[in-house]
Write a protein that holds these residues in place. Structure first.
Motif, PDB file in Angstrom:
ATOM      1  N   LEU A   1      -4.906   8.771 -15.494  1.00  0.00           N
ATOM      2  CA  LEU A   1      -3.926   9.695 -16.049  1.00  0.00           C
ATOM      3  C   LEU A   1      -4.626  10.973 -16.474  1.00  0.00           C
ATOM      4  CD1 LEU A   1      -2.081   7.130 -18.369  1.00  0.00           C
ATOM      5  CD2 LEU A   1      -1.259   7.987 -16.177  1.00  0.00           C
TER       6      LEU A   1
ATOM      7  N   ILE B   1      -6.505   4.699 -23.731  1.00  0.00           N
ATOM      8  CA  ILE B   1      -5.654   3.792 -22.962  1.00  0.00           C
ATOM      9  C   ILE B   1      -6.545   2.818 -22.185  1.00  0.00           C
ATOM     10  CG2 ILE B   1      -3.981   3.652 -21.070  1.00  0.00           C
ATOM     11  CD1 ILE B   1      -2.889   6.370 -22.091  1.00  0.00           C
TER      12      ILE B   1
ATOM     13  N   ILE C   1      -1.266   0.306 -18.845  1.00  0.00           N
ATOM     14  CA  ILE C   1      -0.395   1.450 -18.531  1.00  0.00           C
ATOM     15  C   ILE C   1      -1.202   2.428 -17.693  1.00  0.00           C
ATOM     16  CG2 ILE C   1       0.940   3.361 -19.479  1.00  0.00           C
ATOM     17  CD1 ILE C   1       2.167   0.687 -20.164  1.00  0.00           C
TER      18      ILE C   1
ATOM     19  N   LEU D   1       6.676   3.089 -18.536  1.00  0.00           N
ATOM     20  CA  LEU D   1       7.326   3.055 -19.851  1.00  0.00           C
ATOM     21  C   LEU D   1       8.681   3.754 -19.790  1.00  0.00           C
ATOM     22  CD1 LEU D   1       4.160   3.920 -21.912  1.00  0.00           C
ATOM     23  CD2 LEU D   1       5.364   1.742 -21.987  1.00  0.00           C
TER      24      LEU D   1
ATOM     25  N   GLU E   1      -0.808  13.511 -19.324  1.00  0.00           N
ATOM     26  CA  GLU E   1      -0.076  12.264 -19.079  1.00  0.00           C
ATOM     27  C   GLU E   1      -0.432  11.211 -20.119  1.00  0.00           C
ATOM     28  OE1 GLU E   1       0.538  12.413 -14.209  1.00  0.00           O
ATOM     29  OE2 GLU E   1      -1.343  11.640 -15.036  1.00  0.00           O
ATOM     30  N   GLU E   2      -1.698  11.182 -20.523  1.00  0.00           N
ATOM     31  CA  GLU E   2      -2.104  10.217 -21.561  1.00  0.00           C
ATOM     32  C   GLU E   2      -1.329  10.463 -22.851  1.00  0.00           C
ATOM     33  OE1 GLU E   2      -6.536   8.641 -20.502  1.00  0.00           O
ATOM     34  OE2 GLU E   2      -5.885   8.979 -22.554  1.00  0.00           O
TER      35      GLU E   2
ATOM     36  N   GLN F   1       1.633  11.861 -23.054  1.00  0.00           N
ATOM     37  CA  GLN F   1       3.019  11.427 -22.813  1.00  0.00           C
ATOM     38  C   GLN F   1       3.145   9.909 -22.970  1.00  0.00           C
ATOM     39  OE1 GLN F   1       4.033  12.776 -18.867  1.00  0.00           O
ATOM     40  NE2 GLN F   1       3.781  14.931 -19.406  1.00  0.00           N
ATOM     41  N   VAL F   2       2.158   9.204 -22.424  1.00  0.00           N
ATOM     42  CA  VAL F   2       2.176   7.740 -22.509  1.00  0.00           C
ATOM     43  C   VAL F   2       2.113   7.304 -23.969  1.00  0.00           C
ATOM     44  CG1 VAL F   2       0.727   5.697 -22.115  1.00  0.00           C
ATOM     45  CG2 VAL F   2       1.293   7.218 -20.212  1.00  0.00           C
TER      46      VAL F   2
ATOM     47  N   HIS G   1       5.284   6.178 -15.856  1.00  0.00           N
ATOM     48  CA  HIS G   1       4.009   5.465 -16.092  1.00  0.00           C
ATOM     49  C   HIS G   1       4.225   4.022 -16.572  1.00  0.00           C
ATOM     50  CE1 HIS G   1       2.290   9.379 -15.543  1.00  0.00           C
ATOM     51  NE2 HIS G   1       2.877   9.849 -16.614  1.00  0.00           N
TER      52      HIS G   1
END
Lengths: 256, 68
Positions: B50, A71, A102, A118, B54-55, B57-58, A116
């Motif tokens: 995160l 990310i 994000i 989204l 959480e990553e 989930q994202v 987050h």
């Protein structure tokens, strides 16, 4: 100056529903409303990044939320955003929920984005609009920054999976109500989307897959974004112009 | 940039004066501003980090929306 971003907002929904959207209806009469046809791909991470860095995607290099399985974070994008420059010059600036990364980016604001940044489920979409509005009102009421930038993401998320459904207009109504609460706080206003939307099969540039684990994608991004300006003496033709508009007003020394 | 005055204990000021001798800091003020900016930056960055869960989930949500 107050800048309100509405991810994915389009005149295609606003114009035929003005009777249900009193704030947009008022803005149509009192402000300058136009369309920005993007030169770049209608893709949220890169467009929001361009809007506040003044750079094209080729220049800022930020193409996606995830790159090489990781990310992307603010620190990975090697640009000065307008808030960085304003802050260095001692101009009070606050930034809330900008979705070029994000979770969405904040500057001088503490805020935990819903899901987050989204939100997908209806309860999350409602919560986002409510919490972003509450935080924005708190900032406008108490901090009164010279420049405040806030973005709502809910309409984009909803348009992916529910384009063409009545529920979409219901959420435009909620955004309309939120706008009605924020815009009395400033005389100089920019309301802008990063791209528009259209039915999946009508997209001039296909940006999304037809099916996802959440179901069928019904809407795709469209290059026509909305722009509403009030008391802004700068021509905004592309997202990058928002950066230059702010730069000219706050950072370029006056010759007068 | 506009500046505001704040007061710190004289003893602390003297300690910082000692500490910055021979460093690249040219004043106590410069040192204090640097330290405070670093602390605030860490706080801001820690909010954005995160967890691995959480990553995931994202990424699932990005896939659901067609972004990934």
């Amino acid at each position: 100056m107050l800048i309100i971003g509405i991810d994915g907002a389009t005149w295609k929904i606003i114009d035929p529903n003005l009777q249900r959207l009193p704030t947009f209806r008022r803005l149509k009469e009192e402000a300058i409303c136009s369309t920005i046809t993007l030169h770049q791909k209608p893709w949220s991470p890169s467009v929001w990044c361009s809007m506040f860095s003044g750079k094209t995607p080729e220049e800022h290099g930020h193409k996606d939320f995830v790159e090489n399985g990781r990310i992307v974070r603010r620190e990975d994008i090697h640009v000065d955003f307008i808030w960085d420059l304003l802050h260095k010059q001692g101009i009070s600036v606050k930034v809330l929920n900008i979705p070029f990364v994000i979770p969405p980016y904040c500057f001088n604001v503490r805020f935990e984005a819903v899901a987050h940044g989204l939100p997908i489920e209806e309860s999350e979409l409602l919560e986002e609009i409510q919490r972003v509005t509450e935080k924005a009102l708190e900032i406008l009421e108490n901090d009164k920054p010279e420049v405040f930038i806030v973005v709502y993401t809910a309409l984009d998320r909803l348009s992916h999976l529910h384009w063409g459904e009545p529920i979409l207009v219901d959420y435009y109504e909620k955004i309309d109500t939120a706008l009605g609460k924020l815009i009395p706080y400033d005389d100089e206003i920019i309301i802008i989307s990063d791209h528009g939307f259209c039915a999946y099969d009508e997209a001039p540039i296909r940006t999304l897959p037809k099916k996802t684990p959440k179901g069928e994608i019904k809407g795709d991004h469209h290059p026509d974004a909305i722009l509403i300006t009030k008391n802004i003496n700068y021509v905004i033709n592309q997202p990058e112009d928002v950066f230059y508009c702010l730069k000219e007003k706050y950072l370029v020394p006056s010759n007068k | 940039m506009q500046k505001k005055n704040i007061a710190i204990p004289a003893e602390l000021y003297a300690q910082i004066e000692e500490r910055i001798k021979g460093t690249e800091f040219t004043s106590v003020e410069e040192y204090i501003v640097f330290v405070l900016e670093e602390i605030l930056k860490e706080e801001d960055e820690s909010e954005d980090i995160l967890t691995p869960e959480e990553e995931e989930q994202v990424k699932e949500r990005l896939k659901g929306l067609g972004y990934l």
